[in-house]
Write an enzyme that holds these catalytic residues in place. Structure first.
Site, PDB file in Angstrom:
ATOM      1  N   ASP A 246       0.869  -1.191   0.000  1.00 43.93           N
ATOM      2  CA  ASP A 246       0.000   0.000   0.000  1.00 43.93           C
ATOM      3  C   ASP A 246       0.899   1.232   0.000  1.00 43.93           C
ATOM      4  O   ASP A 246       2.053   1.173   0.417  1.00 43.93           O
ATOM      5  CB  ASP A 246      -0.914   0.010   1.235  1.00 43.93           C
ATOM      6  CG  ASP A 246      -2.178   0.839   1.014  1.00 43.93           C
ATOM      7  OD1 ASP A 246      -3.241   0.254   0.725  1.00 43.93           O
ATOM      8  OD2 ASP A 246      -2.093   2.084   1.116  1.00 43.93           O
TER       9      ASP A 246
ATOM     10  N   ALA B 143       2.040   1.215  -6.228  1.00 41.96           N
ATOM     11  CA  ALA B 143       1.854  -0.141  -6.761  1.00 41.96           C
ATOM     12  C   ALA B 143       2.334  -0.252  -8.207  1.00 41.96           C
ATOM     13  O   ALA B 143       2.900  -1.284  -8.594  1.00 41.96           O
ATOM     14  CB  ALA B 143       0.384  -0.536  -6.668  1.00 41.96           C
TER      15      ALA B 143
ATOM     16  N   CYS C  30     -13.366   0.015  -8.433  1.00 44.03           N
ATOM     17  CA  CYS C  30     -14.466   0.656  -7.698  1.00 44.03           C
ATOM     18  C   CYS C  30     -14.864   1.972  -8.366  1.00 44.03           C
ATOM     19  O   CYS C  30     -15.403   2.857  -7.717  1.00 44.03           O
ATOM     20  CB  CYS C  30     -14.102   0.853  -6.234  1.00 44.03           C
ATOM     21  SG  CYS C  30     -12.641   1.862  -5.979  1.00 44.03           S
TER      22      CYS C  30
END
Ligand code: SAH
Length: 390
Positions: A246, A274, A334
């Site tokens: 993260d 990432a 999302c």
């Protein structure tokens, strides 16, 4: 009540109960309604459309709430919305004590979000229309949701900025939550709504339990782990090891603590970007039996959709390159602007470029405490696939 008149033909979506009227659809208004005031929307010909929250600053000028002309958006109206929302969640309370109890437009009050963590509610008022009825909503939650100890406001994020509202955090009712221990599908997590910028994503509850059995015995990379939601579920299901990745040091610290609750330690903790770290892992020659890829919302507006799709594809391609033959990739988006078809197409392009054979084993969706009103497809924002990679 003040009236808003639309340009000819601009009522079509609204009459199908889509809740957003954009500023460009407004032809004229009677008087100057205040931020969050309930207004009446009419067609160019003067026919009733709906009642909604007015916002003078947002591109979404009116958020519609009630389509029955004879209805009144009064205290009883709000009470019904809160009671309906709670009734829908009641069956879920047997499975978890962490769930979304109110999901904005999907539950009928635009801008109102409420998450329940144990005996505490964490509430966000993200539009001026929701902000205006804060006291009423707080009282309604306190009487509707049994066993509550406190209601904490955490009104932050982009939504409020777009509505010209400041960020607000503080106690609305009862006592302030400290660190709350919650249980999801039998797994324990710590949530810190008041003391840190960390909450908990309840929309992934079902996906954590649906993906976990496939991770048994595998070395897992939980990319975008946040507070270790998938990592804990993986270890509980018998994963051999987990690597946490993260960009947030706070989130990673909390993820470590959540692993420790179950007596586990991560194999490695990677803090950083990432996009870069997946490439570094490849250079190092690392491989994984499974990867979970749950990036934040990359598509924040239609203008950035193409760039976002390139981002998603890049992440998925880099992840596929790290997976051992016969391994798994659980990949999510999302972004409400990316629908399931576009998401699957992106996955197919990443698979093609990786040169691997990739099979969809499961399609994954947001948990039912995030319902989707049929008239507002944008509410279906979380989508995912569990892939087997040969
Ligand atoms: N999988 C998590 C939720 C992920 S939320 C769960 O089950 O709870 C998205 C996470 O991505 C956040 O924790 C955020 O800190 C992290 N993030 C955002 N941008 C990132 C980047 N470029 N590289 C790595 N992590 C990033």
């Amino acid at each position: 009540m003040k009236r808003i008149h639309l340009f000819p033909g601009r009522e079509k979506l609204a009459l199908n109960r889509h809740p957003w009227i954009f500023s460009g659809a407004v032809a004229r208004q009677e008087g100057s309604p205040g931020a969050g005031e309930i207004v009446e929307v009419r067609t160019a010909e003067g026919a009733f459309v709906a009642y909604g929250q007015y916002n003078p600053t947002s591109k979404i000028r009116i958020r519609l709430m009630e389509w029955v002309q004879a209805a009144e958006v009064d205290e009883l109206w709000y009470r019904r919305r809160i009671e309906e929302a709670w009734a829908l969640r009641l069956p879920l309370t047997r499975q978890t004590d962490a769930l979304r109890v109110f999901f904005s437009e999907s539950d009928g009050i635009p801008g109102l979000i409420a998450d329940k963590f144990g005996p505490y509610l964490v509430v966000q008022f993200l539009t001026s229309g929701a902000d205006r009825v804060k006291e009423l909503i707080t009282a309604l939650f306190a009487r509707t949701v049994p066993g509550l100890k406190g209601i904490w406001e955490k009104s932050d994020g982009d939504g409020r900025r777009l509505e010209g509202l400041p960020e607000v955090e503080g106690l609305l009712w009862g006592e302030a939550p400290g660190e709350i221990e919650i249980t999801e599908n039998g797994n324990r997590y710590l949530v810190n709504p008041a003391s840190q910028k960390t909450g908990f994503y309840t929309d992934q509850r079902d996906n954590r339990s649906l993906v976990a059995p496939w991770l048994e015995g595998r070395s897992v990379l939980d990319a975008f782990t946040f507070t270790g939601g998938f990592a804990v579920a993986a270890l509980a299901a018998g994963a051999k090891s987990v690597t946490l990745l993260d960009s947030s040091a706070d989130a990673l610290a909390q993820a470590r603590r959540n692993l420790a609750l179950g007596g586990w330690e991560p194999k490695e903790v990677l803090e950083g970007d990432a996009f870069q770290l997946l490439r570094d892992l490849k250079k190092r020659g690392d491989t994984f039996g499974a990867i979970v890829l749950d990036p934040p919302k990359l598509a924040t507006s239609r203008d950035h959709l193409e760039k976002a799709m390139r981002g998603y594809k890049d992440l998925n391609l880099q992840a596929l390159k790290l997976i051992e033959s016969g391994g798994y990739l659980a990949s999510f988006s999302c972004s409400g602007l990316v629908d399931f078809a576009a998401f699957r197409e992106m996955i197919a392009f990443a698979a093609k470029d990786s040169g691997r054979r990739v099979d969809i084993v499961r399609q994954l969706h947001q948990a039912p405490c995030h319902p989707i009103r049929t008239s507002m497809p944008e509410a279906e924002y979380l989508k995912g696939v569990l892939l087997r990679v040969i």
